[in-house]
Structures are given as structure tokens and as C-alpha cells.
Design a protein around this motif. Structure first.
Motif, PDB file in Angstrom:
ATOM      1  N   ILE A 279       0.817  -1.124   0.040  1.00 22.47           N
ATOM      2  CA  ILE A 279       0.022  -0.061  -0.002  1.00 22.47           C
ATOM      3  C   ILE A 279       0.903   1.208   0.058  1.00 22.47           C
ATOM      4  O   ILE A 279       1.520   1.475   1.150  1.00 22.47           O
ATOM      5  CB  ILE A 279      -0.914  -0.080   1.137  1.00 22.47           C
ATOM      6  CG1 ILE A 279      -1.865  -1.204   1.285  1.00 22.47           C
ATOM      7  CG2 ILE A 279      -1.819   1.223   1.073  1.00 22.47           C
ATOM      8  CD1 ILE A 279      -2.691  -1.223   2.229  1.00 22.47           C
ATOM      9  N   LYS A 280       0.744   1.982  -1.073  1.00 21.21           N
ATOM     10  CA  LYS A 280       1.450   3.285  -1.155  1.00 21.21           C
ATOM     11  C   LYS A 280       1.098   4.424  -0.128  1.00 21.21           C
ATOM     12  O   LYS A 280      -0.039   4.250   0.418  1.00 21.21           O
ATOM     13  CB  LYS A 280       1.326   3.787  -2.500  1.00 21.21           C
ATOM     14  CG  LYS A 280       2.413   3.774  -3.616  1.00 21.21           C
ATOM     15  CD  LYS A 280       2.220   4.528  -4.744  1.00 21.21           C
ATOM     16  CE  LYS A 280       2.454   5.871  -4.572  1.00 21.21           C
ATOM     17  NZ  LYS A 280       1.814   6.543  -5.910  1.00 21.21           N
ATOM     18  N   ASN A 281       2.227   4.989   0.221  1.00 18.25           N
ATOM     19  CA  ASN A 281       2.014   6.162   1.304  1.00 18.25           C
ATOM     20  C   ASN A 281       1.441   5.878   2.502  1.00 18.25           C
ATOM     21  O   ASN A 281       1.132   6.561   3.545  1.00 18.25           O
ATOM     22  CB  ASN A 281       1.008   7.125   0.485  1.00 18.25           C
ATOM     23  CG  ASN A 281       1.455   7.927  -0.643  1.00 18.25           C
ATOM     24  OD1 ASN A 281       2.767   7.799  -0.595  1.00 18.25           O
ATOM     25  ND2 ASN A 281       0.362   8.104  -1.398  1.00 18.25           N
ATOM     26  N   LEU A 282       1.551   4.533   3.060  1.00 15.35           N
ATOM     27  CA  LEU A 282       1.147   4.351   4.379  1.00 15.35           C
ATOM     28  C   LEU A 282       2.515   4.382   5.329  1.00 15.35           C
ATOM     29  O   LEU A 282       3.591   3.720   4.798  1.00 15.35           O
ATOM     30  CB  LEU A 282       0.956   2.562   4.353  1.00 15.35           C
ATOM     31  CG  LEU A 282       0.206   2.310   5.702  1.00 15.35           C
ATOM     32  CD1 LEU A 282      -0.871   3.097   6.379  1.00 15.35           C
ATOM     33  CD2 LEU A 282      -0.056   0.635   5.601  1.00 15.35           C
ATOM     34  N   VAL A 283       2.316   5.336   6.146  1.00 16.71           N
ATOM     35  CA  VAL A 283       3.597   5.668   6.932  1.00 16.71           C
ATOM     36  C   VAL A 283       3.725   4.701   8.217  1.00 16.71           C
ATOM     37  O   VAL A 283       4.986   4.512   8.627  1.00 16.71           O
ATOM     38  CB  VAL A 283       3.410   6.979   7.158  1.00 16.71           C
ATOM     39  CG1 VAL A 283       4.812   7.658   8.030  1.00 16.71           C
ATOM     40  CG2 VAL A 283       3.388   7.907   6.157  1.00 16.71           C
ATOM     41  N   MET A 299       7.371   3.022   7.831  1.00 20.38           N
ATOM     42  CA  MET A 299       7.895   3.348   6.334  1.00 20.38           C
ATOM     43  C   MET A 299       9.337   3.511   6.726  1.00 20.38           C
ATOM     44  O   MET A 299       9.687   4.195   7.694  1.00 20.38           O
ATOM     45  CB  MET A 299       7.014   4.358   5.769  1.00 20.38           C
ATOM     46  CG  MET A 299       7.556   4.724   4.318  1.00 20.38           C
ATOM     47  SD  MET A 299       6.871   6.106   3.688  1.00 20.38           S
ATOM     48  CE  MET A 299       5.574   5.721   3.210  1.00 20.38           C
ATOM     49  N   VAL A 362      -0.473   9.496   4.495  1.00 17.96           N
ATOM     50  CA  VAL A 362      -0.528  10.719   4.075  1.00 17.96           C
ATOM     51  C   VAL A 362      -1.350  11.055   2.542  1.00 17.96           C
ATOM     52  O   VAL A 362      -1.669  11.704   2.078  1.00 17.96           O
ATOM     53  CB  VAL A 362       0.753  11.340   3.534  1.00 17.96           C
ATOM     54  CG1 VAL A 362       1.598  11.482   4.674  1.00 17.96           C
ATOM     55  CG2 VAL A 362       1.561  10.424   2.424  1.00 17.96           C
TER      56      VAL A 362
END
Ligand SMILES: Nc1nc2c(ncn2[C@@H]2O[C@H](COP(=O)(O)OP(=O)(O)OP(=O)(O)O)[C@@H](O)[C@H]2O)c(=O)[nH]1
Ligand SMILES: [Mg+2]
Lengths: 519, 219
Positions: A279-283, A299, A362
């Protein structure tokens, strides 16, 4: 504080305990899961940077005298360059105004109000009331006006008001951005501890609004009524203040982990990593239960600060509504990025497993992606019996030092510095009611303060009173605060600490998170 | 059997009883310890209406002012809006008018509007005139219900009306409602990804966003 009320207190020579130090540092890790700057040390630095020595040097004599001598009304006024221009009359006036104000508007409750141990006020630089802990802030317009006047009076002399001491009451001020925060405290907490708490309150406000929004609204209108944006959120501040009074986590700048078998914890972590890795942008993915950390996946490159995690814990602990459904909320983590919001998918794992999962991103458009990921995580955790393991640990009462085989030790706080994690056992007699627990936490605060006095930090402190004997010990790797029976001998205490450290070492993989998994 | 899937957004001031309404409908239980919604809460439920299954995705938004700017994320793409006020609090009724103006400005597609006066159990303390609310509802093309999320009075009716409204939207021949999903069976709809909220710009996003422009995936 009882700990210093009647006690003899002296340094213990390093040799006396050296025996125990022999290379043990339970819970240490070179790959810490949290940022490990000590928030308390940062406060101390802040205090030092403005050239102020803590006015409570922590010597037991002073701690004893102040509260017991109402006649001798000691008023000191500490500011950046010891602004002698403000005298104690003004201090008294402030105290009287504080009292009078409330008598005027709500005489029935005023006694109760005045008897409160610790008031917290937030106001704007223009003197507009924003928050008051124990009464509706709009009834305190005059008092807040006085506070604002004091701050700006001292500011006009290029100076910064820090604290006022009147009798047994401490007035502590911090000015942050467009806000003034004030603590009026009859507790024995030190000025730096109160500064720390005020800083948390400020960060809580940032977490709701972000720094940029806060600055912007006041730039647009100096007279802005911030309560408009904070209505409904006062409860977060209320809860935070109560939370800080009963959770040593804040004082220690550390987080407690839910004890779990390392294999189980790994399996939970891996499930999250595998499900969310793409999952992109999961911090951050954070799993909490009973205010304790089960796991945290981050991340690469990004770390979370314990102070931010405390705010997250406060949010979860004070928001029943998360239990009813999946939520999607903006949240600012001030230590991570005070100017931006992250978006959090917040949900409890299952009806039958009350651990709370937070997925912080984000990206504001990924609610359903995260919702689906959560579903998968739960299914997998159920299949692999991890939910059961979490429940079992959540329902188990914490082990006591008696159960560990340390009869003379009543309680302890152990903080591992390199990982910003701490461990403490369950409370046992005589700390089995709210009042005694509060008193014990107060003793720890005193000890902590005395060990961390700027310029005169101590490594060891042995303190015997009629209620308990306490030994505090700070090394480069850990901080330890132990409570014993009052009549324990020093040798027994030291032996007992040796055993405790061995036990923690043996259990460290269960009690602490020793690695820092990333997506 | 046909399935119609649509989004419902609950709008209204803080404390009017949005969450209580959803909770009462879904669980038949009134939670007196309800705490304010943080951000927005997501619920789903199905209603059978004759030959059609109506599948609701409900966004229960937070009434607190600080979340106000998030609202477009939820009402964009919505097919039904519950506009809720508290009959004992006139300010909450006035606020509805602001919501309606905002919806008018920002939502293009046809939408079912349902105006709801809640806390009917407190009718003795009523401050919003029933007829006035009804007249207002007519003027904006909304249905009007007075309910109590505490006693469950009128709660089912609101949801049935929403279901009927959705079904009608789905059968609309002239206006194509693109945000509405219609399937021949339920299974398929469950496999589909639901609509994601439309991106808005109410918030400054964290810097982390800027930092990881490059692919960072790893595991
Ligand atoms: N008497 C009465 N009280 C109600 C009713 N519905 C809700 N309440 C009460 O009103 C308060 C707010 O209810 P919520 O359902 O949390 O309100 P909300 O609209 O979801 O509020 P936010 O999430 O903050 O926007 C709670 O104390 C409820 O118990 C009702 O029908 N009758
Ligand atoms: Mg709600």
C-alpha cells in the motif's frame, strides 16, 4: 511528598551497586522501534537554554518546608534575567484575583474549584480564554487577562516569564506560538515537569489543528476565538491531563508494550507487513491494546516519537466512538510533522478482540484500501491464533514483583533508554487504591526530578521514609525507580534489584519490542 | 435479484444525534455513552425493498467545527444526504441551511435529501416549529421526518425512505446517476471496490508526502 517528608536521603556510592551493573541492560536494542530522544531531557534543555535553573532544586529540605509553612509566604519570581521588577505583591494579587474571580461568578463551586490541585489554562496572546481544566473558560476572562498582562509585561522587557512561587502554589507559564499556557499547581511536581505537561497540552492542540492552521487563524485575526475550532476537543485535553497524572509513560518519555510471546508478536507484525507492504503512502501501522503497544510497523526512513505515540494513545483511550465503527480521521503528529495532517484509519480488530489498529497515511483517498487491508489482517490473525494470544495477554493481570520472587520490592519502573520503552509490574499492597497509586506516582515524579535536576544530575538515590524506601538509578542504558518495604536494608535492596534485572533480561523478548520492522 | 448500492452521508451539527440514529437503526440499541465522532465513521447495511436489495454505504460525519472542511470528501458522490438537526436547538436547524447551500454549490448529480428533526422524545422542549421545518423541506425538495434516536420512533421510516429514494434514482432513465452502482446480484457488488472518497483540498498534508515521491515499497 511523603517520600521526602521524614526521610533520610543520600547518594549511594557507585561501588555499592556496581555489583549489579555487570553488563546487563535488559530490553536494549540497536534497532529501536521508536525515536529515542528523551522528551524530558528536551524540556530540561529548553529550560536551560533560557538560562533558568529549576527553582526547586529538589533538596528534601526545601520540599519539606514549602508546603508546611503557610505563614512564611515565600514568593520568588523567576524570569529569564531574574526580573526583579515584578514583586511579590503582584504575585499575591494574581492569586487573589484568581480566587476572587471565581467567587464572583460561581460562589457555590468556588471552594471546590480553589481546592483543585492543578489548574491548567490556555489563552491566546491577545488574552482570549481558550481552555480551563476545571471550569468553563469564559468565566475566567479576568484571570486570563491578568495572566496575559503578566506575560506581556515581562515580554516587553525582552524577557520571558517562567514561573511564580507563592506559598505552596506554583504558577508555571509557557508561551508557544500564538498561545500562552499556564499551570497553577499545588502538587509537588517540579517546574520542568509542569513545563513538560504544558508542552503536551500544546502538542495536543497542534495534533487537532496543526501548527500552520493555528498560526494562520491568528495571523488573519489576532482576536480569533480558538474555541470555535476546539469545541468538542476539550475532552481530549481533559483526558490527557488525567492520563499524565496516572501514567508514568509521560514522565519517562517511554512506551509500555503488551507482553507477548516473541513468536506471536512476530507473527502479528509479519501479517501487517505482508498485508500492507504494497500500500503506497502508508507511513505507520500501530496496534495498541490497554494503552500498550503490540506492534508498530513504519515506513523506512520514518520514525515515530514516543510523545506522538502518547497523543495517539490519548486519542484512542478517550474516544469510545472508535469502538462502534471504522473511522477515518485527520491527525497531526507534532513531533513527526507539526504542519501537516496524516489520515488515520482507526478500528478495533474485532468484537471479541479489543485491540485498536491505526493505519496512518498521507493519502486521503485510501480509506477503502486500508479498510480491506484491515479485514485481511484480522482474518489472518484469527487463523493464526494471534487474536487469542492478544486477548489472553490483555486479560491477564500484570505480574507483581512478589510473583517474580522479590518479596521486599513492592513496585518498580524500568525504562530502557535505547528503545524508549518501559516496563512496570502490577500494583500490590499498599498501592491498591487510587489514592495510594497516585501517591506512589508522585514519589516517582519526585525521584525523577531529583535525578534530572539540570546541572546537578544524580546517578543514584537511596531514600528511606516511614512509608517506603525508594532507590533510583540511572545508567547510560536504563533508568530504574524501585519501591521497597520501608525497613529494607540497602544490601537487600541492591540484591533484589540484581535479581530484578536478571528477570527482566530473561523476559526481555516478551516485555519489549527489540526490532523495528518496516514496510 | 437486483442490487443497488449507494452512498449516504449524514450531516448536521455536533450532538444532534447522527451517530445515535445510525446505531439505533443497526443495533436497535441506544448508547447513552456515545462519544463524539472523530473524523467520520463508516457503516454498511442492506435493506430489501421488494425485488431489490439496497446496499448502503453510510458516512457518519463528525459535527465538530474542526472537521468541517473534510465534509466534501463524503458528500461528493453521495446519493442520499440525511440532514439532521435537534428539534430542541434552533441553531442546529439554521446550520442545515448552510449545508444545503454548500451541497447545491458542490454536488452536480441528483441526490435524495432527507431532513430529519431528531430528539422527538424531548418534544416538550421543542424550539423548532414542525411546520416551519416541513415548509423548508418542501422548498429544497427534501422529505421531512421527525424522529427519536432514543426511543427508535421514526428511525426505520427514514431508512426505508432513503432506500426508496435510491431505488427511484436507479430507475431514472433521463438523469444518469454515475455514482450509483447497480448489479444483478449481491455477490458481484461485494467483490467490487467501493467508491473512494473524492479528493478535496481541505487539509495541508504531511511533509512525508513530499519526501517519498520515489517508489519506496519494500517488504
Ligand atoms: N433525548 C435524546 N437524546 C439524544 C437523541 N439522539 C441523541 N441523543 C443524545 O445526544 C448526544 C449526541 O448524540 P450523538 O449521536 O453522539 O450526536 P452526533 O450528531 O453523532 O455528534 P457528533 O458525532 O459530535 O457530530 C448524546 O448524548 C445522545 O445520547 C434523541 O433522540 N433523544
Ligand atoms: Mg457522531
Amino acid at each position: 511528598m511523603a517520600s521526602s517528608a521524614s526521610g533520610s536521603s543520600r547518594r549511594v556510592s557507585a561501588e555499592e551497586v556496581l555489583v549489579v551493573e555487570a553488563g546487563i541492560e535488559p530490553g536494549a536494542s540497536s534497532d529501536p522501534i521508536l525515536l529515542t530522544t528523551d522528551s524530558f531531557e528536551e524540556v530540561e534543555q529548553e529550560l536551560n537554554s533560557v538560562g533558568i535553573d529549576d527553582p526547586q532544586p529538589g533538596s528534601s529540605s526545601q520540599l519539606q518546608q514549602t508546603p508546611n509553612s503557610p505563614v512564611k509566604r515565600v514568593s520568588t519570581f523567576e524570569t529569564l534575567e531574574q526580573a526583579s521588577s515584578v514583586n511579590s505583591d503582584e504575585t499575591d494579587e494574581l492569586a487573589q484575583q484568581l480566587a476572587q474571580e471565581h467567587l464572583d461568578c460561581d460562589p457555590l463551586k468556588s471552594k471546590e474549584w480553589l481546592a483543585q490541585n492543578k489548574h491548567i489554562f490556555v489563552l491566546s496572546q491577545a488574552g482570549k480564554p481558550i481552555y480551563s481544566r476545571f471550569s468553563s473558560e469564559d468565566k475566567l476572562v479576568t484571570v486570563m487577562g491578568v495572566m496575559q498582562a503578566l506575560v506581556s509585561f515581562v515580554q516587553a522587557g525582552n524577557d520571558m516569564i517562567r514561573s511564580i512561587h507563592a506559598g505552596d502554589t506554583n504558577f508555571v507559564f509557557i508561551v508557544k506560538g500564538p498561545l500562552i499556557l499556564v499551570a497553577v499547581s499545588k502538587t509537588k511536581e517540579s517546574v520542568s515537569q509542569l513545563v513538560l505537561q504544558l508542552t503536551y497540552v500544546y502538542n495536543q492542540i497542534l495534533s487537532i489543528l496543526t501548527q500552520s492552521q493555528l498560526t494562520r487563524v491568528y495571523e488573519q485575526r489576532r482576536n480569533f476565538d480558538l474555541r470555535r475550532l476546539l469545541t468538542g476537543s476539550e475532552r481530549l485535553i481533559d483526558h490527557l491531563l488525567n492520563f499524565m497524572e496516572r501514567e508514568p509513560a509521560f514522565l519517562l518519555g517511554a512506551v509500555k508494550c503488551l507482553p507477548l510471546q516473541p513468536a506471536m508478536r512476530d507473527s502479528i507484525t509479519q501479517t501487517i507487513v505482508q498485508t500492507c507492504g504494497k500500500i503506497k503512502n502508508l507511513v505507520f501501522a500501530i496496534l495498541l491494546a490497554n494503552n500498550q503497544l503490540i506492534t508498530l510497523v513504519r515506513m523506512k526512513k520514518f520514525f515515530i516519537h514516543p510523545a506522538d505515540l502518547h497523543l495517539i494513545q490519548n486519542l484512542v483511550d478517550s474516544s469510545e466512538s472508535f469502538k462502534a465503527a471504522e473511522s477515518w480521521t485527520p491527525i497531526c503528529l507534532p513531533r513527526f510533522d507539526s504542519n501537516g495532517f496524516m489520515h488515520a484509519h482507526v478500528s478495533y480488530l474485532a468484537e471479541d478482540c479489543q485491540a485498536c489498529l491505526l493505519l496512518l497515511t498521507v493519502d486521503r483517498d485510501v480509506f477503502f484500501t486500508l479498510s480491506e487491508a484491515k479485514q485481511k489482517i484480522v482474518e489472518k490473525l484469527r487463523r493464526t491464533n494471534c487474536l487469542e494470544a492478544i486477548n489472553e495477554s490483555m486479560n491477564k493481570t500484570s505480574i507483581t514483583t512478589a510473583e517474580i520472587g522479590l518479596p521486599e520490592m513492592r513496585h518498580v519502573l524500568y525504562k530502557c533508554k535505547s528503545t524508549a520503552q518501559f516496563w512496570s509490574p502490577g500494583f500490590q499492597a499498599p498501592y491498591n487504591n487510587e489514592k495510594e497509586i497516585q501517591r506512589l506516582i508522585g514519589c516517582y515524579q519526585c525521584l525523577h526530578h531529583r535525578l534530572h535536576v539540570p546541572n546537578r544530575p544524580l546517578k543514584l538515590l537511596f531514600q528511606q521514609t516511614d512509608k517506603e524506601t525508594m532507590l533510583a538509578w540511572v545508567t547510560s542504558g536504563f533508568e530504574l525507580y524501585t519501591t521497597f518495604e520501608p525497613l529494607v536494608t540497602k544490601t537487600d535492596a541492591i540484591n533484589s534489584i540484581g535479581k530484578l534485572l536478571k528477570w527482566i533480561k530473561k523476559e526481555e523478548e516478551r516485555l519489549f519490542i527489540l526490532s523495528s520492522p518496516t514496510f | 435479484m437486483k442490487t443497488v448500492e449507494g452512498k449516504v452521508v449524514l450531516l448536521g451539527s455536533q450532538g444532534v444525534g447522527k451517530t445515535s440514529l445510525v446505531t439505533m437503526y443497526l443495533t436497535k440499541f441506544f448508547n447513552t455513552h456515545n462519544s463524539p465522532t472523530i473524523g467520520a465513521a463508516y457503516f454498511t447495511c442492506n435493506i430489501k425493498l421488494e425485488d431489490t436489495i439496497i446496499r448502503f454505504q453510510l458516512w457518519d460525519t463528525a459535527g465538530q467545527e474542526r472537521f468541517r472542511s473534510m465534509a466534501p470528501m463524503y458528500y461528493r458522490n453521495s446519493n442520499v444526504a440525511f440532514l439532521i438537526f435537534d428539534i430542541t436547538n434552533p441553531k442546529t436547524f439554521v446550520n442545515i441551511k448552510t449545508w444545503v447551500l454548500e451541497l447545491r454549490r458542490n454536488v452536480q448529480e441528483k441526490m435524495v435529501l432527507i431532513l430529519i428533526g431528531n430528539k422527538l422524545d424531548l418534544a416538550a422542549l421543542r424550539k423548532v416549529d414542525s411546520d416551519e421545518a416541513k415548509v423548508y423541506a418542501d422548498s429544497i425538495g427534501a422529505l421531512y421526518y421527525e424522529i427519536s434516536a432514543l426511543t427508535n420512533e421514526g428511525v426505520d421510516k427514514v431508512f426505508s425512505a432513503a432506500a426508496a429514494g435510491l431505488k427511484q434514482l436507479a430507475s431514472g432513465k433521463n438523469d444518469l446517476v454515475t455514482s450509483l452502482k447497480i448489479y444483478d446480484n449481491l455477490e458481484k457488488s461485494e467483490r467490487e471496490q467501493p467508491d473512494v472518497p473524492l479528493s478535496e483540498e481541505p487539509f495541508t498534508t504531511s511533509i512525508a508526502h513530499g519526501i517519498e515521491k520515489k517508489p519506496f515499497l519494500c517488504c
